[in-house]
Design a protein around this motif. Structure first.
Motif, PDB file in Angstrom:
ATOM      1  N   ILE A  65       0.873  -1.183   0.000  1.00  0.00           N
ATOM      2  CA  ILE A  65       0.000   0.000   0.000  1.00  0.00           C
ATOM      3  C   ILE A  65       0.903   1.224   0.000  1.00  0.00           C
ATOM      4  N   ARG A  66       0.811   2.021  -1.025  1.00  0.00           N
ATOM      5  CA  ARG A  66       1.699   3.186  -1.074  1.00  0.00           C
ATOM      6  C   ARG A  66       0.937   4.426  -1.498  1.00  0.00           C
ATOM      7  N   ALA A  67       1.330   4.997  -2.630  1.00  0.00           N
ATOM      8  CA  ALA A  67       0.828   6.318  -3.009  1.00  0.00           C
ATOM      9  C   ALA A  67      -0.671   6.329  -3.299  1.00  0.00           C
ATOM     10  N   ILE A 222      -6.972  16.036   3.856  1.00  0.00           N
ATOM     11  CA  ILE A 222      -6.673  17.020   4.907  1.00  0.00           C
ATOM     12  C   ILE A 222      -5.244  16.757   5.401  1.00  0.00           C
ATOM     13  N   TYR A 223      -4.369  17.749   5.254  1.00  0.00           N
ATOM     14  CA  TYR A 223      -3.024  17.715   5.832  1.00  0.00           C
ATOM     15  C   TYR A 223      -3.073  18.557   7.097  1.00  0.00           C
ATOM     16  N   GLY A 224      -2.739  17.977   8.251  1.00  0.00           N
ATOM     17  CA  GLY A 224      -2.883  18.715   9.504  1.00  0.00           C
ATOM     18  C   GLY A 224      -1.569  18.921  10.234  1.00  0.00           C
ATOM     19  N   CYS A 233      -5.382  12.888   6.451  1.00  0.00           N
ATOM     20  CA  CYS A 233      -6.595  12.099   6.173  1.00  0.00           C
ATOM     21  C   CYS A 233      -6.703  11.962   4.666  1.00  0.00           C
ATOM     22  N   SER A 234      -6.559  10.741   4.182  1.00  0.00           N
ATOM     23  CA  SER A 234      -6.662  10.498   2.747  1.00  0.00           C
ATOM     24  C   SER A 234      -7.662   9.368   2.518  1.00  0.00           C
ATOM     25  N   MET A 235      -7.740   8.928   1.294  1.00  0.00           N
ATOM     26  CA  MET A 235      -8.748   7.909   0.965  1.00  0.00           C
ATOM     27  C   MET A 235      -8.357   7.148  -0.287  1.00  0.00           C
ATOM     28  N   TYR A 243      -5.210   6.837   6.606  1.00  0.00           N
ATOM     29  CA  TYR A 243      -4.833   7.868   7.572  1.00  0.00           C
ATOM     30  C   TYR A 243      -3.365   7.692   7.979  1.00  0.00           C
ATOM     31  N   TYR A 244      -2.731   8.803   8.282  1.00  0.00           N
ATOM     32  CA  TYR A 244      -1.348   8.753   8.776  1.00  0.00           C
ATOM     33  C   TYR A 244      -1.202   9.690   9.971  1.00  0.00           C
ATOM     34  N   VAL A 245      -0.381   9.283  10.948  1.00  0.00           N
ATOM     35  CA  VAL A 245       0.023  10.214  12.017  1.00  0.00           C
ATOM     36  C   VAL A 245       1.549  10.200  12.114  1.00  0.00           C
ATOM     37  N   THR A 316       5.124  13.684   2.075  1.00  0.00           N
ATOM     38  CA  THR A 316       4.247  14.824   2.396  1.00  0.00           C
ATOM     39  C   THR A 316       3.702  15.532   1.159  1.00  0.00           C
ATOM     40  N   GLY A 317       4.500  15.646   0.099  1.00  0.00           N
ATOM     41  CA  GLY A 317       3.997  16.337  -1.093  1.00  0.00           C
ATOM     42  C   GLY A 317       3.350  15.403  -2.103  1.00  0.00           C
ATOM     43  N   ALA A 318       3.282  14.104  -1.789  1.00  0.00           N
ATOM     44  CA  ALA A 318       2.700  13.086  -2.682  1.00  0.00           C
ATOM     45  C   ALA A 318       3.419  13.057  -4.036  1.00  0.00           C
TER      46      ALA A 318
HETATM   47  C1  PHB Z   1      -2.013   8.463   0.507  1.00  0.00           C
HETATM   48  O1  PHB Z   1      -1.447   7.390   0.787  1.00  0.00           O
HETATM   49  O2  PHB Z   1      -3.225   8.500   0.255  1.00  0.00           O
HETATM   50  C2  PHB Z   1      -1.220   9.713   0.507  1.00  0.00           C
HETATM   51  C3  PHB Z   1       0.109   9.680   0.863  1.00  0.00           C
HETATM   52  C4  PHB Z   1       0.834  10.863   0.862  1.00  0.00           C
HETATM   53  C5  PHB Z   1       0.225  12.048   0.516  1.00  0.00           C
HETATM   54  C6  PHB Z   1      -1.108  12.071   0.140  1.00  0.00           C
HETATM   55  C7  PHB Z   1      -1.833  10.894   0.141  1.00  0.00           C
HETATM   56  O3  PHB Z   1       0.916  13.213   0.548  1.00  0.00           O
END
Ligand code: PHB
Ligand code: RFL
Length: 412
Positions: A65-67, A222-224, A233-235, A243-245, A316-318
């Motif tokens: 599971i990545r980008a 949402i980038y917090g 918060c992604s999807m 989700y990532y913390v 962080t910048g995807a």
């Molecule tokens: C994601 O896994 O959905 C994800 C990862 C990094 C990002 C944005 C989304 O900057």
């Protein structure tokens, strides 16, 4: 020698004792991740033959599971080589992105600020699946579970790749080798010492990520930034959230029960967002360390690095997958010109051309990482400057436009 098989320009022969296949192709590709698969697909539709050697099983590659955020340049590239149908049907087009800090959330209008550009939310796993399907349908050769892949004779006109499969050693002769084998691959390690300069920044934190079959927090990402640490918060789909913390780089994943994760996530979000979070069991949980890394140059003789093999960005910048696709775009242009008209200039300029864009994405990813994460001097000067930057950014059309043109992707 006994001829066993002839596939277009791919010739396979066995040695005198009937062991060890020898094959010929035009481009030998190490790595069956998105970069390697896409390169093979682009070359194929342009009449150039390739073979991919992948270390893992296909199930393993598809299980990573990545980008999740794809730039328009990436989706356009896939469409051009007949891999865009499912993305067009199932990808979620996002015209905005949100920054949360100080208990509030600010939406940044991607489409409005960039003259109509958007990003598409669609998992890397699905991109890889689509590429595998396309390669299979077109008779592409992908040899998985290969061991000890080793490039040879890289400064001659006839480089080769040897590898072991099921206990036997095989060899592929080719015109060029493309190392699309990720950060830990063998391609970069094959450069002779002194021929490569590397630039690296390792961050003292990582991302703990989960995937859960729950409704996403919001219809856009949402980038917090929070005093307890970064949150994202992604999807992936209507009922699949990512989700990532931010955690310490050496955090123990097992110390994070689902309950602890949800609790920490909600504490770092604005109250109204946290109140709407649907919690559920995680179906994947993993830690990603954050690193910026660039190797220069991206070629040695007839070996070319593309994707994570040559550079890494913090997520962080995807930008990681998007950069890999941009590299493949430049490299395939060079190869297509070479095979079309003998023009070597595209291959000679590949490294310089790709690196110009890579460094811009490195800058953006580093900047966004420093803007959104809890830093060591959070309660000192650094923290104050970070807050001022967030307030400036969200209050200035010029600053938001600069963020957005990078987020949707700089032109190739
Ligand atoms: C994601 O896994 O959905 C994800 C990862 C990094 C990002 C944005 C989304 O900057
Ligand atoms: P990959 O995907 O690592 O594939 C390399 C392949 O090479 C194989 N391999 C070998 N095969 C044969 N012999 C060897 N010696 C080999 N060594 C390795 C591996 O098994 C593998 O199959 O590299 P590639 O193709 O360059 O693709 C790069 C992307 O995977 C990467 O940049 C992105 O996932 C980064 N990334 C993101 N990028 C984005 O553009 N948008 C995002 O939203 C985004 N989010 C992320 C991310 C990466 C993350 N992690 C886990 C690092 C989120 C996360 C959490």
């Amino acid at each position: 020698m006994r001829l066993t098989c002839l596939v277009r320009r791919k010739i396979m022969v066995r040695d005198e004792r009937g062991r060890g296949v020898q094959m010929k192709t035009q481009v030998g590709i190490i790595g069956g991740g998105p970069a390697g698969l896409l390169l093979s697909q682009i070359l194929h539709v342009n009449g150039i033959d390739s073979v991919i050697l992948e270390r893992q099983t296909r199930e393993y590659v598809l299980g990573r599971i990545r980008a999740g955020v794809l730039e328009q340049g990436l989706t356009d590239t896939l469409r051009r080589v007949d891999v865009g149908d499912r993305i067009d049907r199932e990808g979620q087009v996002h015209g905005g992105v949100n920054l949360a800090f100080g208990g509030r959330m600010v939406r940044i209008d991607l489409e409005g600020l960039t003259g109509g550009k958007t990003v598409t939310v669609y998992g890397q796993t699905e991109v890889t699946r689509d590429l595998y399907e396309a390669r299979d349908a077109m008779g592409g050769v992908i040899i998985d579970e290969t061991e000890d892949v080793t490039p040879h004779d890289l400064t001659t006109d006839t480089p080769a790749l040897s590898y072991r499969k099921d206990g036997e050693v095989h060899r592929i002769e080719c015109d060029f080798v493309a190392a699309c084998d990720g950060f830990h691959g063998v391609g970069r390690q094959s450069f002779p010492s002194g021929s490569l300069k590397t630039y690296e920044k390792v961050y003292p934190f990582g991302w703990l990520g989960i995937l859960s079959r729950t409704k996403p927090a919001n219809h856009e990402l949402i980038y917090g930034n929070h005093e307890r640490g970064f949150v994202l918060c992604s999807m992936r789909e209507e009922r699949l959230s990512r989700y990532y913390v931010q955690v310490a780089a050496d955090e123990d994943v097992d110390a994070w029960s689902d309950e602890r994760f949800w609790d920490e996530l909600c504490r770092r979000l604005p109250e109204d967002v946290a109140a709407g979070i649907e919690q559920g069991p995680s179906i994947e949980k993993s830690l990603t360390p954050l690193r910026s890394f660039v190797a220069e140059p991206l070629n040695y003789g007839r070996l070319f690095l593309a994707g994570d093999a040559g550079h890494i960005v913090p997520p962080t910048g995807a930008k990681g997958l998007n950069l890999a696709v941009a590299d493949v775009h430049y490299l395939s242009e060079g190869l297509i010109s070479y095979y079309g008209s003998g023009d070597e200039s595209g291959l000679r300029s590949y490294s310089k051309r790709a690196l110009r864009r890579i460094w811009k994405a490195e800058r953006f990813s580093w900047w966004m990482t420093m803007l959104m994460h809890k830093l060591a001097d959070d309660d000192g000067f650094g923290g104050k400057v970070q807050r001022a930057e967030l307030e400036y950014l969200t209050g200035s059309q010029a600053a938001m436009t600069a963020l957005e043109e990078n987020y949707v992707g700089l032109p190739y």
